[in-house]
Enzyme design. Structure first.
Site, PDB file in Angstrom:
ATOM      1  N   GLU A  64      10.042  -5.586   6.568  1.00  0.00           N
ATOM      2  CA  GLU A  64       8.117  -6.530   6.139  1.00  0.00           C
ATOM      3  C   GLU A  64       9.093  -8.116   6.887  1.00  0.00           C
ATOM      4  OE1 GLU A  64       8.671  -6.174   2.109  1.00  0.00           O
ATOM      5  OE2 GLU A  64       7.730  -4.007   2.284  1.00  0.00           O
ATOM      6  N   GLU A 110       3.434   4.221   4.368  1.00  0.00           N
ATOM      7  CA  GLU A 110       3.166   3.530   2.968  1.00  0.00           C
ATOM      8  C   GLU A 110       1.910   3.598   2.253  1.00  0.00           C
ATOM      9  OE1 GLU A 110       5.605   0.956   2.196  1.00  0.00           O
ATOM     10  OE2 GLU A 110       7.257   1.216   3.751  1.00  0.00           O
TER      11      GLU A 110
END
Length: 685
Positions: free
Chosen positions: A456, A557
């Site tokens: 991220e 995910e």
């Protein structure tokens, strides 16, 4: 093809909706004024015969007076596309046609009829009627990240945009807010629209559309700015429900940048805007397209892509020991290795829970650990590294033939570091983080595939703020020294919603940064996929943009927040990502926990499927052909379409005392439109 000034960007191929379409080819003798009305009336007559859910293609004389340009470029009447084309056919005054009868027959026919139709003074010669297989608009997966001297032609010929190439002045475009707009022409003749002296972020030019809530809209086009580089521009629609972002683009001066995006769940009037916060910037735009698709068309694209990219036609023949075909042989297929991995995340609860193990290992061959490999799990206190849980999980998965994806080495979120890390000085952090990279990557070399290197880091910048702007590149280069597996970026809100920070444009910019700063090793694109309200055309367009990097793309995910439509959305998203040609694997983020999963559970605490689990099972069964059994025909053949991968065929026949097995591999055909069946011959012993 590159767009040039003044040229028509229509092509000669158009989509037709419905179960059948009629193509009318013929030479129309020229008549003027009153006779043109007769022709239009005749075309409308044909339209009614074909039916309102079908599209009529008419091809005839181009020279219909004042409307010649519409005929040259293709004309829309009440949503029906008609195009004119000259032919060399001669009139045949003796051939009379019952056109109404023939056209009605043509809805279900496969024959041709050729003749002559007399409509008073207006005569249509050599009138030919035949049936074609219907087809809707194909989806255009193309996108380029290159900044070009001239924009390319608009996708879908502009779709529902009026004057998409700006060859007709400002026709179709209007002023939005306080600005000046004009039509400009480049030195080589390219025409485009310019918004200058803008007093607000979204002040400039606009066009209004009537949207259908049941349609998906794909938006694309090209922009440029008058000065500066890396200007972030939002493509926005003002709908009855407020402003909806459809795309983001990073614009430059001196060349044209392409944008692509999507819109859904909108109805009624909607105004298209272009927005950037820097009001001193002039916005230029060209080759703008807004293309609607029905949901049926959208699903057709998915099915077509899966058949073309994921599967191959297979013909299996069973013969006896003398080479004679064996009809009515039973062939049961079991998939081994799949070319397209589809799995589910797990956590340490699986280590001592037999029911969890049985549920998971009976279904999946690929996984990822939710937390057990993360730095805050393996080094709770500085210097005390403990991989015991991760080791046990890797060992268990290995014993069951399940591949493990590496997640993650480092995390750029300052709130998700080991508790002792934030207090470190930059020098101490550099030493500690380098040790972490070497420790985990070297330890699991050869036992996992992929690594999310610095999680991220479009949203967060903990390591960059401490160690400098090149920290990400340093960690990618370091990790690749200890394992040559593919090193991944991994982001959220890149396909889930139109979020500027992690937009596809910014993701591509990050990839370019890594390469420019010296990381040349294997690189992958990780897209987390934490959805609330999916926007299918945006998902697909975002994947199109990222595919331009020509790197492996994984959905890493995937989950959907708990809501009334959770099951529907999950099914919709899985179909979308599995069908996209650029996606190479999917992992569902749903490790089981007794007191609730992260966002989405697949089972209850007794490991009985919840509705979400049924959706995942349906996708898994489809991808693996679980339970597929075929019977050979009179020539001993069983033909089907299989997902690429390794298979075991278990063959049985009444004439053979016991069943026998063969292993074979289904491989891609290179994406060719000319599909050839892969042939296999199994001989009884």
């Amino acid at each position: 093809m590159t767009k040039k000034g003044g040229e028509s960007c229509r092509d000669d191929s158009y989509g037709c909706h419905g179960a059948a379409s009629i193509s009318v080819l013929g030479k129309m003798r020229r008549e003027r004024s009153r006779e043109e009305g007769r022709l239009y009336g005749f075309l409308n007559f044909l339209k009614k015969l074909v039916g309102k859910d079908r599209r009529l293609i008419g091809k005839g004389d181009r020279s219909l007076g004042q409307d010649q340009q519409n005929w040259n470029n293709g004309m829309f009447l009440d949503g029906y596309l008609m195009e004119a084309l000259n032919t060399d056919a001669d009139a045949d005054a003796d051939a009379d046609v019952d056109a109404k009868s023939k056209i009605k027959q043509c809805r279900n026919c496969t024959t041709k009829y050729r003749g002559f139709l007399d409509m008073g003074r207006l005569k249509i010669a050599n009138f030919e009627i035949f049936c074609l297989k219907a087809y809707a608009h194909d989806y255009d997966y193309s996108y380029t990240a290159e900044c070009l001297k001239n924009p390319l032609k608009p996708q879908y010929n502009g779709g529902i945009v009026v004057n998409s190439e700006l060859n007709d002045g400002l026709n179709g475009w209007s002023l939005a807010g306080d600005a000046k707009i004009k039509n400009n022409v480049s030195s080589d003749g390219n025409k485009f629209i310019v918004a200058s002296e803008r007093k607000g972020p979204n002040h400039g030019f606009s066009q209004t559309f009537q949207l259908d809530k049941d349609k998906f809209y794909v938006i694309s086009g090209w922009v440029q700015v008058n000065h500066g580089d890396d200007t972030s521009i939002a493509v926005i629609f003002k709908t009855q429900d407020g402003f909806q972002h459809a795309a983001w683009v990073i614009a430059k001066s001196g060349c044209w940048s392409m944008f692509k995006g999507g819109l859904a769940n909108a109805s009624g009037p909607a105004q298209l805007y272009f927005e950037t916060n820097n009001t001193a910037i002039d916005i230029w735009a060209d080759s703008i397209s807004v293309q609607p698709f029905s949901q049926e068309e959208w699903e057709r694209h998915q099915n077509q892509s899966i058949e073309k990219v994921r599967k191959s036609k297979v013909a299996i023949q069973v013969v006896d020991s003398q080479g004679k075909p064996l009809p009515n042989a039973t062939i049961a297929l079991e998939q081994g290795r799949a070319d397209f991995p589809f799995g589910v995340a797990i956590n340490a609860n699986i280590l001592d829970n037999t029911a969890y193990q049985n549920w998971f290992f009976s279904r999946f061959k690929v996984t990822v650990f939710e937390d057990e490999m993360k730095w805050y799990s393996t080094e709770v206190t500085q210097g005390n590294v403990n991989y015991s849980k991760a080791d046990a999980m890797v060992k268990l998965c290995k014993s069951k033939g399940v591949a493990v994806r590496g997640h993650n080495i480092l995390w750029d979120n300052p709130k998700l570091q080991p508790n002792w890390v934030p207090a470190l000085s930059p020098q101490q952090l550099s030493i500690a983080s380098d040790k972490r990279v070497e420790s985990v990557v070297a330890k699991y070399k050869g036992e996992i595939f992929h690594w999310d290197v610095i999680n991220e880091n479009l949203h967060f910048n903990f390591f960059e703020s401490k160690l400098g702007p090149n920290a990400s590149t340093h960690f990618f280069r370091l990790a690749s020294q200890f394992d040559n597996t593919t090193m991944f970026l991994n982001e959220f809100f890149t396909i889930e919603k139109t979020y500027e920070t992690s937009s596809p444009a910014n993701y591509l910019k990050k990839i370019k940064q890594l390469r420019t700063e010296g990381y040349g090793g294997p690189l992958g694109i990780g897209l987390q996929g934490h959805f609330s309200l999916p926007i299918p055309p945006y998902i697909r367009s975002a994947l199109d943009m990222l595919a331009s990097a020509k790197l492996p793309i994984w959905i890493t995910e995937l989950d959907v927040t708990n809501s009334t439509n959770q099951v529907k959305f999950l099914d919709q998203i899985i179909k979308e990502v599995v069908s996209h040609p650029a996606v190479e694997g999917v992992l569902i983020w749903s490790g089981w926990k007794r007191y609730g999963c992260y966002r989405m559970c697949l089972t209850d605490n007794n490991f009985k499927n919840l509705p979400t689990g049924n959706v995942v099972d349906k996708a898994r069964v489809t991808l693996s052909h679980e339970g597929l059994v075929g019977i050979t025909n009179a020539e001993g053949y069983f033909e089907t379409s299989l997902f690429h991968g390794d298979y075991k065929a278990i063959v049985a026949h009444p004439s053979v005392p016991k069943s026998f097995q063969y292993n074979f591999t289904v491989t891609p055909n290179g994406g060719s439109d000319h599909v050839k069946s892969l042939s296999y011959k199994f001989t009884t012993v």
